[in-house]
Design an enzyme around this catalytic site. Structure first.
Site: not given
Length: 601
Positions: A394-396, A402, A428
């Site tokens: 999970a990234c922004d 990711s 996320i």
């Protein structure tokens, strides 16, 4: 002191969350913005191949298509498909009659529409009589969307038009007095704090599109996406770095410059915080060069790759764009080189610093139950992974770094012979709490991931592209087969379960909703089946909600008991992994229903 630090962290998390919401509406629609930019650059009167007929696409795509898509995604973020549809209807009131592209209006009306229909459903949906669900769903969305569209015409449209005009004039004034480069003093540190997508896609892209619609190009697209500052820092590490940082810099530079994944140089800056001045100097000098040469690009260049930037560059501006990127790289390289040469630590010390950072991340993860604490036996440590069914990076924005991290771990898992645990990536904001989930995220985003999925197992890494924790995850998963050989043999040899066995395997205590899935043209049958099943529950005094849904409307959770026909079962299992499924030959009457009703809470 502890309270102060906690408050600061909370504020930072809230800012990141707001930025993610803005970015989340733009990011899925970058392809549409690029399509508009390419049509404009190629077929407009001053384009490469002018074509009057094709050029008629430019204005409708800008004024209608992109705002509608933004509003649709914004509504979906709040309340799935119903929110998306109401958000798209609502934004039409803002679009019609507007003299400027209504991206800001779309970012308001989309989530507002989703929120309104969500609250409306919470108040009335459970009160609808069986058999009237379709009438309620369609007319509630349509009427509420109409009201919001009218509200948009008379209230939001004038406000957004005035706000857009003020912001546009403000940007033009800042550019006219040559103060735009100062924006990079804020943008570069914010990028390292993982606010890059929020700034680029949530703020600069909407303003840039409005400017590009008027003048044919915008420098705002380049403020955050310029790969020059990151390239200069990584080149400095290649020549003057030490230890592992120097060895990994060449590969990182290729990914950052050509792949456009700027996150890859953030750990290098975090390793030596003084390097933020190199990034700022590069960003300011690059933007100053772009402004001095009066250049820009047609549309958003995402990811921030030199390839994407050149594809969006208008005719006759290529040398100007390359000059800005080159100046940014040279300036950031010089500043970074001076900082690195002034560093008196040896390579071993730098490697130790990286090791301590990894150790700190491990300790933080342990404190949140993400990893075994010191002193645990190897067997107990491995058992922490016994319930893992799915791994999510999970990234922004749910893209870029990711996706690469997930690809790396997926390859390691595959080579280890572990075939029953999928490895995927997402933003996320789209994480959903569930059992059996292992979430891997960057240290800066760990708090937000934990808030979204408190029941999941969490691992925080410094760098998605190179973390020793990946090998540890694979080793622990692999070791499970050695600690539980009987279980693995049984799993391989077990026969296909009978109908009664499948029914007995359902966790009825976890079920909070029963869903009938309509397939192809059988929506009427599913509606009637849901109504009949609801009557069965009422006769025995049970209040479990029963719904008739499309196959794309489900939430992937074991709390949902889904009843489908064999025709729909295959598609359902391709889309979802956590829902509990019962397959029946006839939705209207099945022997399984009595067994299910008896065991539901």
């Amino acid at each position: 002191m502890e309270a102060k630090v906690s408050k600061k962290k909370t504020l930072k998390t809230q800012i990141q969350k707001l930025g993610t919401s803005l970015s989340g509406m733009i990011m899925p629609n970058i392809a549409a913005i690029i399509a508009w930019g390419l049509v404009t650059a190629i077929f407009m009167a001053a384009g490469w191949f002018p074509n009057k007929q094709i050029a008629t696409l430019i204005t409708p795509m800008l004024n209608y298509m992109i705002p509608l898509l933004i509003a649709y995604v914004g509504g979906r973020m709040v309340y799935e498909e119903r929110g998306a549809v109401v958000g798209a209807i609502a934004v039409m009131g803002v679009i019609v009659g507007a003299k400027v592209p209504m991206f800001l209006g779309a970012m308001i009306m989309g989530p507002l529409g989703g929120w309104c229909i969500k609250k409306f459903d919470q108040m009335f949906q459970d009160k609808i009589k069986s058999g009237f669900e379709m009438i309620y769903n369609n007319f509630s969305s349509g009427i509420l969307g109409m009201i919001l569209a009218i509200f948009g015409v008379f209230v939001i449209n004038p406000l957004v038009t005035a706000g857009s005009t003020i912001m546009s004039k403000g940007v033009d004034w800042i550019i006219s007095v040559h103060m735009l480069p100062l924006a990079n003093i804020l943008i570069e540190p914010a990028k390292v704090l993982f606010l890059n997508n929020a700034i680029g896609n949530g703020i600069l892209v909407p303003l840039g599109i409005q400017q590009a619609a008027q003048s044919g190009k915008s420098v705002l697209f380049l403020l955050e996406s310029n790969p020059g500052p990151g390239l200069g820092i990584l080149l400095a590490f290649m020549l003057f770095g030490k230890g592992a940082a120097k060895a990994s810099a060449p590969g990182a530079a290729l990914i950052e410059f050509f792949g456009g994944i700027h996150e890859i140089y953030f750990p290098y800056v975090l390793m030596k915080p003084a390097l933020i001045f190199a990034a700022i100097a590069g960003g300011v000098s690059g933007t100053f060069t772009f402004s001095l040469l009066d250049t820009g690009v047609k549309a958003a260049a995402s990811p921030g790759s030199i390839i994407a930037i050149l594809l969006m560059t208008p005719k006759g501006n290529y040398l100007k764009i390359l000059a800005g990127v080159l100046v940014a790289a040279i300036v950031s390289f010089i500043v970074a080189a001076l900082i690195l040469k002034a560093d008196k630590s040896d390579g071993k010390a730098e490697d130790e610093l990286a090791e301590k950072q990894a150790q700190m991340s491990q300790m933080k993860a342990e404190s949140k139950g993400a990893a075994p604490v010191a002193g645990q036996s190897a067997e107990k440590a491995v058992q922490e992974y016994a319930d893992v069914k799915r791994i999510i990076f999970a990234c922004d924005a749910g893209m870029g770094s990711s996706a690469m991290g997930a690809s790396l771990l997926r390859d390691k898992v595959k080579k280890a012979g572990i075939t029953d645990i999928p490895v995927t990536n997402t933003a996320i904001s789209r994480l959903k709490d569930e059992d059996g989930l292992l979430v891997i995220t960057q240290e800066e985003l760990a708090d937000r991931a934990l808030q979204k999925t408190p029941n999941a197992m969490h691992i925080a890494v410094d760098n998605f592209l190179s973390s020793p924790k990946y090998d540890q995850v694979v080793l622990n998963l692999k070791a499970l087969t050695q600690l539980n050989p009987e279980k693995q043999i049984q799993k391989k040899n077990e026969e296909k379960p009978t109908k009664n066995q499948r029914l007995a395997e359902i966790d009825y205590a976890a079920v909070t909703e029963v869903d009938f899935i309509h397939h192809d043209q059988r929506e009427g049958s599913a509606t009637m089946a849901a109504s009949l099943f609801k009557d069965r529950l009422k006769k025995v005094g049970k209040q479990v909600p029963v719904k008739n849904l499309g196959i794309n409307e489900l939430e992937d959770s074991k709390q949902h008991l889904v009843i489908v026909t064999p025709e729909a079962e295959k598609n359902l299992k391709l889309r979802y992994t956590e829902v509990q499924v019962v397959t029946v030959k006839n939705l209207l009457e099945a022997d399984e229903y009595r067994y299910i009703v008896e065991r539901l809470a």
